[in-house]
Design an enzyme around this catalytic site. Structure first.
Site, PDB file in Angstrom:
ATOM      1  N   GLU A 147       0.847  -1.460  -0.296  1.00  0.00           N
ATOM      2  CA  GLU A 147      -0.054   0.529   0.181  1.00  0.00           C
ATOM      3  C   GLU A 147       0.988   1.292   0.490  1.00  0.00           C
ATOM      4  O   GLU A 147       0.789   1.914  -0.346  1.00  0.00           O
ATOM      5  CB  GLU A 147      -0.564   0.074   0.919  1.00  0.00           C
ATOM      6  CG  GLU A 147      -2.151  -0.869   0.992  1.00  0.00           C
ATOM      7  CD  GLU A 147      -3.629  -1.275   2.367  1.00  0.00           C
ATOM      8  OE1 GLU A 147      -3.068   0.369   3.209  1.00  0.00           O
ATOM      9  OE2 GLU A 147      -4.266  -1.665   1.798  1.00  0.00           O
ATOM     10  N   CYS A 185      -3.219 -13.279  -0.132  1.00  0.00           N
ATOM     11  CA  CYS A 185      -3.824 -12.538   0.271  1.00  0.00           C
ATOM     12  C   CYS A 185      -3.844 -11.402  -0.744  1.00  0.00           C
ATOM     13  O   CYS A 185      -2.745 -11.651  -2.036  1.00  0.00           O
ATOM     14  CB  CYS A 185      -3.376 -11.587   1.236  1.00  0.00           C
ATOM     15  SG  CYS A 185      -2.526  -9.965   1.291  1.00  0.00           S
TER      16      CYS A 185
END
Length: 266
Positions: A147, A185
């Site tokens: 991120e 994920c």
């Protein structure tokens, strides 16, 4: 076909990114429940409540098929979601385990995921149902690194090498002969190239986003793409619309221009 895609944040956009070329004529409705993330720190009952209200939101907007592009929700709330809506539902864990079964010849597989997904042992259970022996490794630093945009950063490469080295040592201690690594994920597909460089060439890396898109296409009977007709995508988020737009563009691989803010309650 209207396909709803749900995640607690932006990670599920890697699944949408994989769906687009396979079913370019579909209409996609994506919901990121950004007001209530991270799901991993919540109880199973709370996760089920959040996930079912999100699924019902997508169904109410015409979704005829739901993709739960959230590993935590897939691990802990998939049955609740299927009871809450009347449309077909596919989760990322079952499709990832199916892909591992097709890939592995030794029946020994490795899974890297978040703390919450590993703690649920959902991948181990799904793999065991398919005749596989899975060893799971939590890699909590990878999501914030992705991120932050540090996809090919030296720090990220070093963190990956540490996690994967520890995982390989764990398999050796258990006498396993793994030939497959599942990215458990939806953030991790952005690190696929770095992960493939960090593991032996004999190990196949299963991209959970690609595996899920393949599974959805198979369920819907789509064999070959009809060509890019310009899929329609609508985006909703429950908080932080600007952040969703900024991060989402990176995860989707194309600009996310409009995100509608919605309130699904507490």
């Amino acid at each position: 076909m209207k396909i709803g895609v749900f995640d607690s944040g932006v990670g599920g956009l890697t699944v949408l990114r994989a769906l687009l070329p396979r079913m370019p004529s579909a209409e996609y409705i994506y919901l990121g429940d950004t007001a209530r993330l991270p799901y991993g720190s919540k109880s199973q009952a709370t996760i089920a409540r959040y996930a079912t209200t999100s699924a019902q939101f997508l169904a109410a907007r015409g979704a005829e098929f739901l993709v739960i592009a959230c590993n935590t929700a897939s691990a802990l709330a998939l049955d609740d979601i299927r009871q809450a809506v009347s449309v077909p539902v596919v989760g990322v864990i079952e499709t990832g385990a199916d892909a591992a079964r097709r890939s592995s010849s030794t029946a020994d597989v490795m899974v890297i995921a978040t703390d919450a997904t590993v703690a649920s042992h959902a991948y181990s259970s799904a793999c065991r149902e398919r005749g596989l022996h899975a060893i799971e490794k939590a890699c909590p630093l990878l999501v914030p690194l992705v991120e932050e945009g540090w996809i090919d950063h030296p720090v990220t490469r070093e963190v990956l090498e540490i996690y994967l080295s520890e995982l390989m040592q764990d398999t050796a201690r258990q006498g396993m002969n793994p030939d497959t690594l599942v990215l458990g994920c939806t953030h991790y597909p952005l690190l696929r190239e770095q992960i493939e460089r960090a593991v032996p060439s004999s190990i196949s890396v299963i991209d959970s986003a690609e595996a899920t898109a393949e599974g959805v296409a198979a369920r819907l009977g789509v064999k070959t793409p009809a060509g890019d007709t310009g899929a329609v995508c609508r985006f909703y988020a429950t908080d932080s619309v600007e952040k969703f737009r900024r991060l989402g563009s990176r995860f989707l691989g194309q600009p996310v221009l409009h995100v509608e803010l919605v309130d699904l309650g507490g």
